[in-house]
Write a protein that holds these residues in place. Structure first.
Motif, PDB file in Angstrom:
ATOM      1  N   LYS A  14     -16.293  -0.013   1.676  1.00  0.00           N
ATOM      2  CA  LYS A  14     -15.272  -1.002   1.343  1.00  0.00           C
ATOM      3  C   LYS A  14     -14.041  -0.859   2.226  1.00  0.00           C
ATOM      4  CE  LYS A  14     -12.713  -2.751  -2.665  1.00  0.00           C
ATOM      5  NZ  LYS A  14     -12.440  -2.539  -4.117  1.00  0.00           N
ATOM      6  N   ALA A  15     -13.690   0.380   2.594  1.00  0.00           N
ATOM      7  CA  ALA A  15     -12.493   0.620   3.404  1.00  0.00           C
ATOM      8  C   ALA A  15     -12.708   0.252   4.867  1.00  0.00           C
ATOM      9  CB  ALA A  15     -12.082   2.086   3.286  1.00  0.00           C
ATOM     10  N   ASP A  98     -16.534   7.053   1.153  1.00  0.00           N
ATOM     11  CA  ASP A  98     -17.180   7.020  -0.159  1.00  0.00           C
ATOM     12  C   ASP A  98     -18.089   8.243  -0.246  1.00  0.00           C
ATOM     13  OD1 ASP A  98     -15.980   4.612  -0.728  1.00  0.00           O
ATOM     14  OD2 ASP A  98     -17.694   3.404  -0.078  1.00  0.00           O
ATOM     15  N   PRO A 146      -7.413   5.757  -0.653  1.00  0.00           N
ATOM     16  CA  PRO A 146      -8.053   4.456  -0.867  1.00  0.00           C
ATOM     17  C   PRO A 146      -7.172   3.438  -1.589  1.00  0.00           C
ATOM     18  CG  PRO A 146      -8.982   6.117  -2.322  1.00  0.00           C
ATOM     19  CD  PRO A 146      -8.109   6.842  -1.357  1.00  0.00           C
ATOM     20  N   SER A 147      -6.138   3.908  -2.308  1.00  0.00           N
ATOM     21  CA  SER A 147      -5.238   2.987  -3.013  1.00  0.00           C
ATOM     22  C   SER A 147      -3.916   3.697  -3.275  1.00  0.00           C
ATOM     23  CB  SER A 147      -5.850   2.539  -4.342  1.00  0.00           C
ATOM     24  OG  SER A 147      -5.977   3.644  -5.230  1.00  0.00           O
ATOM     25  N   SER A 148      -2.882   2.907  -3.577  1.00  0.00           N
ATOM     26  CA  SER A 148      -1.576   3.506  -3.870  1.00  0.00           C
ATOM     27  C   SER A 148      -1.633   4.365  -5.132  1.00  0.00           C
ATOM     28  CB  SER A 148      -0.519   2.397  -4.024  1.00  0.00           C
ATOM     29  OG  SER A 148      -0.898   1.488  -5.046  1.00  0.00           O
ATOM     30  N   GLY A 149      -2.494   3.976  -6.072  1.00  0.00           N
ATOM     31  CA  GLY A 149      -2.613   4.734  -7.313  1.00  0.00           C
ATOM     32  C   GLY A 149      -3.257   6.101  -7.141  1.00  0.00           C
ATOM     33  N   SER A 150      -4.007   6.263  -6.071  1.00  0.00           N
ATOM     34  CA  SER A 150      -4.691   7.545  -5.830  1.00  0.00           C
ATOM     35  C   SER A 150      -3.931   8.440  -4.865  1.00  0.00           C
ATOM     36  CB  SER A 150      -6.097   7.289  -5.286  1.00  0.00           C
ATOM     37  OG  SER A 150      -6.020   6.621  -4.032  1.00  0.00           O
ATOM     38  N   GLN A 151      -2.800   7.963  -4.373  1.00  0.00           N
ATOM     39  CA  GLN A 151      -2.075   8.698  -3.333  1.00  0.00           C
ATOM     40  C   GLN A 151      -1.646  10.085  -3.800  1.00  0.00           C
ATOM     41  OE1 GLN A 151       1.025   6.461  -1.443  1.00  0.00           O
ATOM     42  NE2 GLN A 151       1.918   8.239  -0.442  1.00  0.00           N
TER      43      GLN A 151
END
Length: 261
Positions: A14-15, A98, A146-151
């Motif tokens: 996906k990335a 992934d 992969p996302s701001s939430g996982s930073q």
């Protein structure tokens, strides 16, 4: 920009898909032509002429999906760093791959990536007179979450990996010095360097202390050298008071003839 990919992967992750789209399908073309198959540590470098913020895209293979391990991630990142250094890149950023279930914790993957970056860039040049190669050292390596939430989780893992990688390189330096340099007394000097960190206590036993404690085996080996033996104790008290202590015992033989008679 480093992209990690698996062997015989039918579709990009996906990335990586948006990257391939911006490059007009160049990554897909490399797959179809067989130039890049994704085998472990295989690399293919693309010059992309301003199509992305990065000057180049480096594809690195991770091998088969079903046998994936964190060690494979370390090796891939070490390969990427060596390639980036070879082309004299000043910085590199890597898209997190992934991963199969079982090793899908983001902090662990980020840790393995950071370890691979640090260990892959290691060189021992203490005795070199020509330091031309040292000028190629990367100035920065970035793990892309992969996302701001996982930073936050990725940052924790990457920092841990950096610390472990740098500690390993510290020990590698000690091991790479010859025996006439890395004597027991020099090891004590290195231990004092470590002990400067907070919450670490250092105690060094000399020959007399060891004799009182009955350390006959160690003292017997030390009789084969003019250099005096030392027994080094480093204590770290940063854990919870209720935590049981963990003791690591190292041999640290600075010179051994290997039983030559």
């Amino acid at each position: 920009l480093v992209c990690l990919s698996y062997e015989e992967e039918k579709a990009w992750s996906k990335a990586i898909r948006p990257i391939d789209k911006k490059l007009g399908g160049q990554l897909t073309d490399l797959r179809k032509s067989g130039e890049f198959s994704g085998k472990a540590n295989q690399t293919t470098l693309l010059h992309i002429n301003g199509k992305l913020g990065a000057k180049r895209v480096l594809l690195v293979g991770l091998g088969a999906w079903d046998t994936m391990t964190l060690e494979r991630v370390r090796q891939a990142m070490g390969t990427a760093v060596k390639q980036a250094r070879h082309i004299k890149a000043k910085g590199m950023a890597c898209v997190m791959p992934d991963v199969p279930k079982g090793i899908d914790k983001l902090d662990q993957v980020a840790q393995a990536m950071a370890e691979g970056m640090v260990l892959g860039d290691y060189r021992f040049s203490a005795y070199r007179t020509d330091h031309t190669e040292d000028r190629k050292t990367l100035q920065s390596c970035t793990v892309l979450a992969p996302s701001s939430g996982s930073q936050a989780r990725v940052t924790v893992g990457a920092k841990r990996g950096q610390t472990l990688g740098e500690a390993t390189c510290f020990v590698r330096d000690m091991c790479n010095h010859p025996a006439n340099v890395m004597t027991p007394s020099r090891v004590v000097v290195e231990a004092k360097t470590i002990a400067k960190e907070s919450k670490i206590r250092l105690k060094v036993l000399d020959r007399q202390h060891m004799k009182k404690l009955g350390m006959g085996g160690l003292l017997g080996v030390a009789q084969g050298s003019i250099h005096p033996p030392h027994f080094i104790i480093l204590e770290y008290s940063g854990g919870p008071k209720t935590q049981r202590p963990v003791v690591l015992v190292g041999k640290t033989v600075t010179f051994d003839s290997g039983g030559i008679s």
